[in-house]
Each structure stands twice: as structure tokens, then as C-alpha cells.
Design an enzyme around this catalytic site. Structure first.
Site, mmCIF file in Angstrom:
data_model
loop_
_atom_site.group_PDB
_atom_site.id
_atom_site.type_symbol
_atom_site.label_atom_id
_atom_site.label_comp_id
_atom_site.label_asym_id
_atom_site.label_seq_id
_atom_site.Cartn_x
_atom_site.Cartn_y
_atom_site.Cartn_z
ATOM 1 N N GLY A 10 30.933 35.098 39.649
ATOM 2 C CA GLY A 10 32.248 35.217 40.306
ATOM 3 C C GLY A 10 32.472 36.327 41.275
ATOM 4 N N VAL A 12 35.080 38.511 40.468
ATOM 5 C CA VAL A 12 35.092 39.555 39.642
ATOM 6 C C VAL A 12 33.756 39.961 38.991
ATOM 7 C CG1 VAL A 12 35.822 40.505 37.270
ATOM 8 C CG2 VAL A 12 37.303 39.326 39.015
ATOM 9 N N ARG A 37 24.116 25.751 36.474
ATOM 10 C CA ARG A 37 22.733 26.167 36.818
ATOM 11 C C ARG A 37 22.364 26.510 38.156
ATOM 12 N NH1 ARG A 37 20.205 24.519 32.582
ATOM 13 N NH2 ARG A 37 21.474 23.502 30.993
ATOM 14 N N ARG A 98 45.694 39.582 26.379
ATOM 15 C CA ARG A 98 46.289 40.599 26.690
ATOM 16 C C ARG A 98 47.627 41.008 26.217
ATOM 17 N NH1 ARG A 98 46.065 38.925 33.155
ATOM 18 N NH2 ARG A 98 43.632 39.347 33.712
ATOM 19 N N CYS A 127 45.704 41.786 37.722
ATOM 20 C CA CYS A 127 45.413 42.648 38.987
ATOM 21 C C CYS A 127 46.684 43.247 39.788
ATOM 22 C CB CYS A 127 44.402 41.665 39.616
ATOM 23 S SG CYS A 127 44.960 39.870 40.069
ATOM 24 N N GLN A 154 49.940 38.916 47.331
ATOM 25 C CA GLN A 154 48.601 38.870 46.696
ATOM 26 C C GLN A 154 47.530 38.159 47.370
ATOM 27 O OE1 GLN A 154 51.121 38.700 42.338
ATOM 28 N NE2 GLN A 154 48.805 37.963 42.411
ATOM 29 N N SER A 157 41.425 36.271 46.942
ATOM 30 C CA SER A 157 40.473 36.408 46.112
ATOM 31 C C SER A 157 40.929 36.764 44.688
ATOM 32 C CB SER A 157 39.624 37.913 46.535
ATOM 33 O OG SER A 157 40.523 38.748 46.376
ATOM 34 N N LYS A 218 53.528 37.431 33.490
ATOM 35 C CA LYS A 218 52.346 38.509 33.230
ATOM 36 C C LYS A 218 52.551 39.814 33.351
ATOM 37 C CE LYS A 218 48.507 35.031 33.484
ATOM 38 N NZ LYS A 218 47.561 34.745 34.612
ATOM 39 N N ARG A 240 51.580 34.470 47.271
ATOM 40 C CA ARG A 240 50.106 34.754 47.662
ATOM 41 C C ARG A 240 50.355 34.731 49.212
ATOM 42 N NH1 ARG A 240 46.297 35.470 44.530
ATOM 43 N NH2 ARG A 240 46.782 33.614 42.999
ATOM 44 N N HIS A 247 45.726 43.594 46.764
ATOM 45 C CA HIS A 247 47.196 43.054 46.351
ATOM 46 C C HIS A 247 48.180 44.394 46.785
ATOM 47 C CE1 HIS A 247 45.607 39.921 44.362
ATOM 48 N NE2 HIS A 247 45.735 39.767 43.229
HETATM 49 N N1 LIG Z 1 40.055 37.453 41.049
HETATM 50 C C1 LIG Z 1 40.728 38.470 40.508
HETATM 51 O O1 LIG Z 1 41.305 39.291 41.366
HETATM 52 C C2 LIG Z 1 41.000 38.771 39.103
HETATM 53 C C3 LIG Z 1 41.335 39.953 38.632
HETATM 54 C C4 LIG Z 1 41.600 40.252 37.289
HETATM 55 C C5 LIG Z 1 41.181 39.312 36.472
HETATM 56 N N2 LIG Z 1 40.793 38.167 36.821
HETATM 57 C C6 LIG Z 1 40.157 37.118 36.062
HETATM 58 O O2 LIG Z 1 38.708 37.288 35.865
HETATM 59 C C7 LIG Z 1 38.139 35.884 35.563
HETATM 60 C C8 LIG Z 1 37.283 35.846 36.800
HETATM 61 O O3 LIG Z 1 37.808 35.393 37.750
HETATM 62 P P1 LIG Z 1 37.237 35.341 39.398
HETATM 63 O O4 LIG Z 1 38.215 35.533 40.411
HETATM 64 O O5 LIG Z 1 35.968 36.071 39.226
HETATM 65 O O6 LIG Z 1 36.819 33.819 39.273
HETATM 66 P P2 LIG Z 1 35.494 32.970 40.127
HETATM 67 O O7 LIG Z 1 35.166 33.594 41.497
HETATM 68 O O8 LIG Z 1 36.196 31.574 40.116
HETATM 69 O O9 LIG Z 1 34.443 33.183 39.071
HETATM 70 C C9 LIG Z 1 34.482 32.356 37.775
HETATM 71 C C10 LIG Z 1 33.338 32.852 37.158
HETATM 72 O O10 LIG Z 1 33.247 32.386 35.509
HETATM 73 C C11 LIG Z 1 31.945 31.423 35.692
HETATM 74 N N3 LIG Z 1 32.437 30.290 34.717
HETATM 75 C C12 LIG Z 1 33.625 29.575 34.888
HETATM 76 N N4 LIG Z 1 33.920 28.867 33.744
HETATM 77 C C13 LIG Z 1 32.923 29.203 32.857
HETATM 78 C C14 LIG Z 1 32.258 28.587 31.693
HETATM 79 N N5 LIG Z 1 32.902 27.797 31.186
HETATM 80 N N6 LIG Z 1 31.026 29.294 30.869
HETATM 81 C C15 LIG Z 1 30.557 30.300 31.638
HETATM 82 N N7 LIG Z 1 30.742 30.617 32.836
HETATM 83 C C16 LIG Z 1 31.908 30.356 33.264
HETATM 84 C C17 LIG Z 1 31.744 30.826 36.895
HETATM 85 O O11 LIG Z 1 30.419 30.287 36.875
HETATM 86 P P3 LIG Z 1 29.901 29.546 38.196
HETATM 87 O O12 LIG Z 1 29.573 30.318 39.318
HETATM 88 O O13 LIG Z 1 28.672 28.942 37.823
HETATM 89 O O14 LIG Z 1 31.095 28.581 38.372
HETATM 90 C C18 LIG Z 1 31.754 32.235 37.756
HETATM 91 O O15 LIG Z 1 30.774 33.063 37.657
HETATM 92 C C19 LIG Z 1 39.253 35.005 35.346
HETATM 93 O O16 LIG Z 1 39.701 34.928 34.095
HETATM 94 C C20 LIG Z 1 40.413 35.592 36.215
HETATM 95 O O17 LIG Z 1 41.728 35.426 35.659
HETATM 96 C C21 LIG Z 1 40.471 37.935 38.261
#
Ligand SMILES: NC(=O)c1ccc[n+]([C@@H]2O[C@H](COP(=O)([O-])OP(=O)(O)OC[C@H]3O[C@@H](n4cnc5c(N)ncnc54)[C@H](OP(=O)(O)O)[C@@H]3O)[C@@H](O)[C@H]2O)c1
Length: 341
Positions: A10, A12, A37, A98, A127, A154, A157, A218, A240, A247
Site C-alpha cells: 500500500g 504507507v 496474491r 489510537r 496523518c 488533505q 494519497s 480523530k 480533501r 496534508h
Molecule cells: N495514506 C495515509 O496517508 C495514511 C496515513 C496514516 C495512516 N494510514 C493508515 O495506514 C493504513 C494503510 O493505508 P494506505 O493508505 O497505505 O492504504 P492502501 O494504499 O489502500 O494500502 C492498503 C494495504 O493493506 C493491504 N491490505 C488491505 N486489507 C488487507 C487484509 N485484509 N490483509 C492483509 N493486507 C491487507 C493491501 O494489500 P493489497 O495491495 O493486496 O490490496 C495494501 O497493501 C490504513 O489503516 C490507513 O488508515 C494511512
């Protein structure tokens, strides 16, 4: 020590791997997990690690001494506490824990002192809130914040890879419409409540009965926890905007005591994890993208001597998530609480 990364494919997760590489965080093996996969292996410090679907390989997490969670809230809820109880350190970037009183919510520059050897599940911040906390904590120490008004801008991403891909498609439609002088017509969005190209959306998450969005709630609650200041009154409008990463926040901070702008400036110049932009210079999300510190500019007096106004920009994927998580791991390691590889 085997290090696990859940959500490695993902937005992050990708940055977590880069930070582990760049900051030379030690590991004997990296175990990478995703939902689906077929992801290509990732190479970190010349070592190739396959990406495993978590559903069929979750037992491997039991071998890890440290696990970063960057998947969904649901995955963290299912696995994180159990792993921590078994003795692994777990750093969770989801919002699942959190506000759990048993779980430290840590931004190392602000409250590293809240880490405890016997609390192995540690949450990383929202974030938007992380930038706010790094910029405001030095001022809160000086004069105690009484009230905050916050408007966030925001990036896409922040809503994950799917939202960013959708934005790219909409941007192409928007550019064609612009060239023809027409109004764009977008397919129904899947990841955000409205099209984001050429738009701004005053909704981040869903609304509660009082009309506040998840993100707004939050930011206020997490800031109070991190600053250890439950009585700060915070109003947030989270928006957004069509930026890719980073952000931005406009913030009006009202203090119990008189707040001197020159003193604030001197204090923020030497605050950890922060860069102060002065004079007519100010940070923007585009310029701050990819950089670790929280950027502050447009520092000025508000309506009277008890109020300061700030413009804050930080990279949501770095200080808002991956960098902060690796800094937490470094802090745990510095205290000798991690088993070295
Ligand atoms: N984006 C931000 O700015 C940010 C900042 C702080 C915190 N966060 C938090 O960080 C987390 C990830 O955010 P992101 O923006 O990186 O999301 P993202 O780009 O949508 O990526 C999600 C990741 O989690 C994996 N995933 C989803 N469901 C899963 C499951 N059931 N089992 C195992 N892996 C799973 C996905 O795998 P696939 O690729 O195979 O789908 C992907 O690797 C979230 O909880 C979000 O709230 C995000």
C-alpha cells in the site's frame, strides 16, 4: 530479529520499506504481507522478499519480533493485540487502537516518554494530527493551548492507493474537458464521496449524528491524547483537496497565557522534527512531499495577544505514517527493548 510489514504493497507500506532501507533499520529477515496474491517481490537493502497473502500466511507473523501494521483497521483489530501479548512489538498505523487507553499513541518528538516496555502494542497517529502535534507541542509547553480552530487541506494519497489511482483517471478526463472548454463528466467515484479532480470535498470519512466527520473527531481526540491535554477545545473542518501527497493545515491556536510571536518563532526554530519558514516564505504540499520534517510558515498574531495563526504542511505518508512508525521502532530499540538480529 524478523520484521513483518502488513500492508506492504500500500501507500504507507511502500514508504515503510523505503524508511527501513534509508534509515538502515536492522532486520534478519523481512516478512511482507498484503491482501491479494500476485504482487512482485520487494527488494530492501539488496534482499528480495516475496509478498505473501496474509489470509494464508498469517501464522508466519508469530516468528516476528516486530510487526508494522499498515493494512486496514479490521486486520489490526484481528491480529495486533494477540501478537503483542505473545511478546512481539507491534506498531500500528491504522486507527484501530489510537484512542485505546491501554495503547500508547506516539509521536517521538512529542511524547516518546509515553512508551513503556510492557505495552508492546503502540499506535501511530492520524496523518493530519501528527503535523499539528509536532508544530503545536512546543507552543503548548510555553503557554498551554485553550482552544484550537483547524481547517485541513488533505491530499488524495491519505485515502490510499485506490483513491490516488481514481484521481489519476479523473485528472485525465478533467484535462480533456478543460482543453475543450467543457464541464468534465466523471464516472461515479468509488473511493471518495465525490470526484476530486478540479474539486474540494468537505468530507473525510463518514459523519456522526452531530455532523462531524470521522477525521474531524480523530484529529481532536488524538491531539488531546498526545499532548496529554484533554481539556483543549478543538473545532476541525477536514477537507480533501486534489493534491497527491502532503496534508496542509490552517490553524488558529488560542492560549491560556499571552503568546508572544517572537518567542514562538525562536522556540519553533529549534523544535525537533520541524522546519520553520519565515518572512514571505511558506511551505506547500508539493514542495514538502517526500520530506520528513513538519513544515510551519505564516506564523502570525491572531485576533489578540492570546492567539497565534500557523500554516502547517507535512507529508502524510512519512511523518503522518511510515517515518513516524520507524522512528517509534528506533526509539524502542534505543531503549534496548528489541531483540537485535
Ligand atoms: N495514506 C495515509 O496517508 C495514511 C496515513 C496514516 C495512516 N494510514 C493508515 O495506514 C493504513 C494503510 O493505508 P494506505 O493508505 O497505505 O492504504 P492502501 O494504499 O489502500 O494500502 C492498503 C494495504 O493493506 C493491504 N491490505 C488491505 N486489507 C488487507 C487484509 N485484509 N490483509 C492483509 N493486507 C491487507 C493491501 O494489500 P493489497 O495491495 O493486496 O490490496 C495494501 O497493501 C490504513 O489503516 C490507513 O488508515 C494511512
Amino acid at each position: 530479529m524478523i520484521v513483518g510489514v502488513v500492508g506492504a504493497t500500500g501507500m504507507v507500506g511502500g514508504e515503510l520499506l523505503s524508511q527501513i532501507e534509508r534509515r538502515r533499520f536492522p532486520f534478519s529477515r523481512l516478512l511482507l504481507f498484503s491482501a491479494s496474491r500476485g504482487h512482485a517481490p520487494r527488494i530492501v537493502r539488496d534482499r528480495r522478499s516475496p509478498v505473501l497473502p496474509l489470509s494464508s500466511h498469517s501464522r508466519l507473523l508469530n516468528d516476528c519480533g516486530l510487526v508494522f501494521f499498515a493494512g486496514s483497521d479490521g486486520v489490526s483489530r484481528r491480529l495486533a493485540k494477540r501478537l503483542a501479548r505473545r511478546g512481539a512489538w507491534v506498531i500500528d498505523d491504522s486507527s484501530a487502537f489510537r484512542l485505546d487507553p491501554e495503547v500508547p499513541l506516539i509521536i517521538p518528538e512529542v511524547n516518546a516518554g509515553a512508551l513503556r516496555a510492557d505495552r508492546r502494542l503502540v499506535a501511530g497517529p492520524n496523518c493530519t494530527m501528527s503535523g499539528l502535534a509536532v508544530a503545536l507541542s512546543p507552543l503548548h509547553r510555553l503557554w498551554k493551548i485553550r482552544e484550537l480552530r483547524v481547517a485541513s487541506y488533505q491530499s488524495v494519497s491519505g485515502a490510499g492507493r485506490g483513491a490516488l489511482e481514481e484521481f489519476a483517471g479523473q485528472a485525465a478526463v478533467f484535462a480533456q474537458a478543460l482543453a475543450k472548454g467543457e464541464n468534465p463528466s466523471f464516472p461515479k467515484p468509488r473511493f471518495l464521496p465525490a470526484p476530486i479532480a478540479g474539486n474540494v470535498i468537505p468530507q473525510v470519512g463518514s459523519f456522526d449524528l452531530l455532523g462531524r466527520s470521522d477525521e474531524e473527531t480523530k484529529v481532536a481526540a488524538e491531539l488531546a491524547k498526545v499532548l496529554g491535554a484533554p481539556r483543549i477545545k478543538t473545532s476541525v473542518t477536514a477537507v480533501r483537496v486534489p493534491t497527491i501527497r502532503g496534508h496542509a493545515i490552517a490553524c488558529w491556536a488560542r492560549f491560556h497565557g499571552k503568546a508572544d510571536e517572537a518567542v514562538a518563532r525562536r522556540r519553533l526554530r529549534r523544535a525537533p522534527g520541524m522546519k520553520l519558514h519565515e518572512g514571505s516564505l511558506y511551505p506547500t504540499p508539493l514542495a514538502a512531499a517526500g520530506s520528513g520534517p513538519v513544515h510551519v510558515g505564516r506564523l502570525r498574531r491572531g485576533v489578540d495577544g492570546r492567539e497565534l495563526c500557523l500554516w502547517i504542511v507535512s507529508d502524510n505518508l512519512l511523518k503522518g505514517a511510515a517515518l513516524n512508525a520507524v522512528q517509534i521502532a528506533e526509539e524502542i530499540r534505543r531503549r534496548g527493548w528489541l531483540n537485535e538480529p
